[in-house]
Design a protein around this motif. Structure first.
Motif, PDB file in Angstrom:
ATOM      1  N   THR A 131     -73.352  84.184 -41.470  1.00 21.08           N
ATOM      2  CA  THR A 131     -73.343  83.004 -40.293  1.00 21.08           C
ATOM      3  C   THR A 131     -74.529  83.437 -39.344  1.00 21.08           C
ATOM      4  O   THR A 131     -75.249  82.545 -39.154  1.00 21.08           O
ATOM      5  CB  THR A 131     -72.118  82.854 -39.387  1.00 21.08           C
TER       6      THR A 131
ATOM      7  N   PHE B 180     -77.595  81.182 -38.949  1.00 22.39           N
ATOM      8  CA  PHE B 180     -77.983  80.612 -37.867  1.00 22.39           C
ATOM      9  C   PHE B 180     -79.366  80.875 -37.545  1.00 22.39           C
ATOM     10  O   PHE B 180     -79.988  79.939 -36.974  1.00 22.39           O
ATOM     11  CB  PHE B 180     -76.819  81.147 -36.995  1.00 22.39           C
TER      12      PHE B 180
ATOM     13  N   SER C 226     -81.360  78.496 -39.270  1.00 21.23           N
ATOM     14  CA  SER C 226     -81.350  76.902 -38.710  1.00 21.23           C
ATOM     15  C   SER C 226     -82.110  76.891 -37.553  1.00 21.23           C
ATOM     16  O   SER C 226     -82.690  75.844 -37.223  1.00 21.23           O
ATOM     17  CB  SER C 226     -79.857  76.645 -38.357  1.00 21.23           C
TER      18      SER C 226
ATOM     19  N   SER D 249     -77.847  65.730 -42.744  1.00 18.02           N
ATOM     20  CA  SER D 249     -76.347  65.829 -42.324  1.00 18.02           C
ATOM     21  C   SER D 249     -75.699  64.445 -42.672  1.00 18.02           C
ATOM     22  O   SER D 249     -74.390  64.651 -42.999  1.00 18.02           O
ATOM     23  CB  SER D 249     -76.572  65.930 -40.841  1.00 18.02           C
TER      24      SER D 249
ATOM     25  N   SER E 175     -75.431  66.873 -34.205  1.00 18.05           N
ATOM     26  CA  SER E 175     -75.312  68.078 -35.140  1.00 18.05           C
ATOM     27  C   SER E 175     -75.457  69.498 -34.330  1.00 18.05           C
ATOM     28  O   SER E 175     -74.832  70.373 -34.652  1.00 18.05           O
ATOM     29  CB  SER E 175     -76.271  67.855 -36.526  1.00 18.05           C
ATOM     30  N   ARG E 176     -76.683  69.295 -33.578  1.00 16.12           N
ATOM     31  CA  ARG E 176     -77.020  70.530 -32.947  1.00 16.12           C
ATOM     32  C   ARG E 176     -76.111  70.828 -31.711  1.00 16.12           C
ATOM     33  O   ARG E 176     -75.763  71.984 -31.447  1.00 16.12           O
ATOM     34  CB  ARG E 176     -78.561  70.325 -32.394  1.00 16.12           C
TER      35      ARG E 176
ATOM     36  N   SER F 165     -73.263  72.350 -33.550  1.00 17.66           N
ATOM     37  CA  SER F 165     -73.462  73.823 -34.110  1.00 17.66           C
ATOM     38  C   SER F 165     -73.458  74.752 -32.840  1.00 17.66           C
ATOM     39  O   SER F 165     -72.971  75.876 -32.939  1.00 17.66           O
ATOM     40  CB  SER F 165     -74.851  73.881 -34.546  1.00 17.66           C
TER      41      SER F 165
ATOM     42  N   GLN G  17     -69.968  75.501 -31.731  1.00 13.92           N
ATOM     43  CA  GLN G  17     -69.263  76.063 -32.992  1.00 13.92           C
ATOM     44  C   GLN G  17     -69.950  77.489 -33.116  1.00 13.92           C
ATOM     45  O   GLN G  17     -69.513  78.015 -34.339  1.00 13.92           O
ATOM     46  CB  GLN G  17     -69.131  75.114 -34.146  1.00 13.92           C
TER      47      GLN G  17
ATOM     48  N   MET H  45     -68.278  79.778 -36.157  1.00 17.45           N
ATOM     49  CA  MET H  45     -69.578  80.177 -37.244  1.00 17.45           C
ATOM     50  C   MET H  45     -69.427  81.612 -37.181  1.00 17.45           C
ATOM     51  O   MET H  45     -69.457  82.196 -38.405  1.00 17.45           O
ATOM     52  CB  MET H  45     -70.923  79.577 -36.958  1.00 17.45           C
TER      53      MET H  45
END
Length: 486
Positions: A19, A23, A26, A42, A242-243, A246, A249, A253
């Motif tokens: 993760t 990450f 990302s 997404s 989404s960001r 994220s 989370q 993650m």
């Protein structure tokens, strides 16, 4: 329990390492791809994740909870997953044009088609993965996870650099699946049959139908925010949501699948022995919230610095959505293990009911509360989560004898730890100069907050203290060996 604890530790380091690497990728991609390109992927992934529900058809849960798992039943499960996966692959490929037209986003079409190819390969490793989880063989799964993660990250960055845009994520996903399938071949359990069968398909389908309903409701429920916001708003807002999600989370993650690893198999074993699930469910929830609630609270307080440090100033408009999403995540974390326990006792239909209520609430609140702003939409999602919880409370009391009063008393230390961490974060935030770069501020604040969290665990006599000490014991032993003899 010792075997499960060892598997959980292995799984944690495997998934958290994976993760963290993803990450980091990302974060880099946030500077290489535009919000629109990430939003397109997404939006497409929402439908692909929904298709995964039909592809699996409850086979994974069936293989993990079945008390008498014979080779013929495994072959029947294999036959079911091959059939559903390949039908889904063809359906997604054919539906790609219609989806691109509906969203008025033609770039969705090639992304969908590449992701559809993954369904052709997935069945070759899914049964092996489920059986390894049933046996708590986390070390073997860690090998596959490492192979897939490295393949995904390298290919994703390379393709993004070459200008593939949203397709870079889609092709990287396909490469990840292919690499995992190859890695599973030498790790297959002994005497695992290769050929599919239909001899016991009814037992698989009977459980799978209920599990399918629950998983389908969950997939739609997870997909609704992106679909609804994509229709009411724009692809850019989907990317921002989404960001924000994220960021909220991050703890999940990092913990990865560890919070649920082996849960169905372990709870099913307790159920088959006719023992109460209350002690296990209570302890698991206490341990999860002991760190999870504090992490979510700190994310909400430090959200602006986290977003600026990780994604850059172009994503600043995602920050207001963090607080309501963090609150919703904290509420959901309280009942994280109830759906898994319902699957473990062989009642998959029941776990679908709260999810269906949440789905309806998300649509209703989303339409009524959305005013064009991202934060209002985030509060709508939070409200939907809160109104669904009384039904989950009823289920945990009705089917497991776990009353909300008992659970609340057990979770009181977790709440005190989270509140104490919030107070410390606010104080440190005020003391650390705002002119410092966001990442520097987070690094300065991070270590004192970790110390405060551990101190609060000790002061509240939280059950997590013993687990922290157990994890630290091997490290202390190794450090002691490194010390020079007097």
């Amino acid at each position: 329990m010792a075997n499960l604890r060892r598997s959980l530790i292995i799984n944690f380091f495997s998934t958290s390492g994976s993760t963290v690497l993803k990450f980091v990728v990302s974060v880099i991609l946030a500077r290489m791809l535009s919000p629109s390109e990430i939003g397109i992927y997404s939006m497409t992934l929402v439908f692909v994740n929904f298709a995964h529900v039909f592809r699996d058809f409850g086979v994974t849960q069936y293989l993990q909870r079945e008390a008498d798992l014979s080779p013929d039943k495994i072959r029947s499960a294999t036959g079911v997953v091959y059939t559903t996966s390949w039908v889904i692959a063809l359906s997604l490929f054919l539906a790609s044009n219609a989806l691109g037209t509906w969203f008025a986003e033609p770039e969705i079409v090639p992304v969908m088609r590449v992701l559809a190819l993954g369904f052709v390969l997935i069945p070759f490793g899914s049964v092996t993965s489920a059986l390894l989880a049933r046996e708590f063989a986390a070390e073997k799964q860690a090998i596959v996870n490492a192979v897939g993660t490295i393949s995904f990250c390298v290919s994703c960055l390379l393709l993004a650099k070459l200008g593939f845009g949203s397709l870079s994520l889609a092709w990287a996903n396909l490469i990840n699946i292919a690499a995992c399938v190859l890695a599973y071949i030498p790790l297959r359990p002994a005497k695992l049959p290769w050929l599919p069968s239909v001899a016991h398909w009814r037992s698989v389908v009977n459980f799978g139908a209920g599990s399918l309903l629950a998983n389908m409701a969950g997939a739609i429920n997870n997909a609704i925010p992106d679909i609804l916001l994509g229709k009411l708003g724009s692809a850019s807002q989907v990317g921002l949501l989404s960001r924000a999600n994220s960021t909220v989370q991050i703890f999940i993650m990092i913990a990865g699948s560890t919070v649920s690893y082996g849960a169905i198999s372990y709870l099913a074993q307790i159920f088959h022995r006719s023992e109460s699930l209350v002690p296990t469910l209570t302890r698991a929830t206490v341990l999860l919230t002991g760190i999870g609630w504090a992490a979510l609270a700190l994310t909400a307080i430090l959200g602006e610095d986290i977003v600026a440090a990780l994604y850059g100033p172009s994503w600043a408009t995602a920050v207001p959505a963090i607080l309501p999403l963090a609150l919703a995540a904290a509420v959901g974390m309280t009942f994280h293990y109830i759906p898994l326990a319902i699957l473990a006792i062989g009642r998959p239909y029941l776990s679908a009911v709260p999810t269906l209520v949440s789905l309806a609430a998300r649509i209703g609140f989303g339409v009524l509360m959305y005013d064009g702003s991202l934060v209002r939409f985030a509060w709508a999602l939070c409200a939907a989560t809160i109104v669904t919880m009384p039904l989950v409370m009823y289920q945990q009391n009705r089917y497991f004898g776990l009353s909300m009063g008992h659970l609340a008393r057990a979770l009181a230390p977790s709440a005190l730890v989270a509140i104490g961490c919030c107070a410390a974060a606010l104080l440190l935030q005020a003391l650390v100069p705002a002119i410092l770069p966001p990442l520097v501020r987070l690094l300065i604040i991070g270590l004192p907050l970790a110390a405060v969290w551990y101190l609060l665990l000790r002061l509240t006599r939280h059950e997590l203290v013993d687990e922290v000490h157990r994890l630290a014991a091997p490290i202390k032993a190794r450090l002691a060996l490194l010390r020079p003899n007097p």
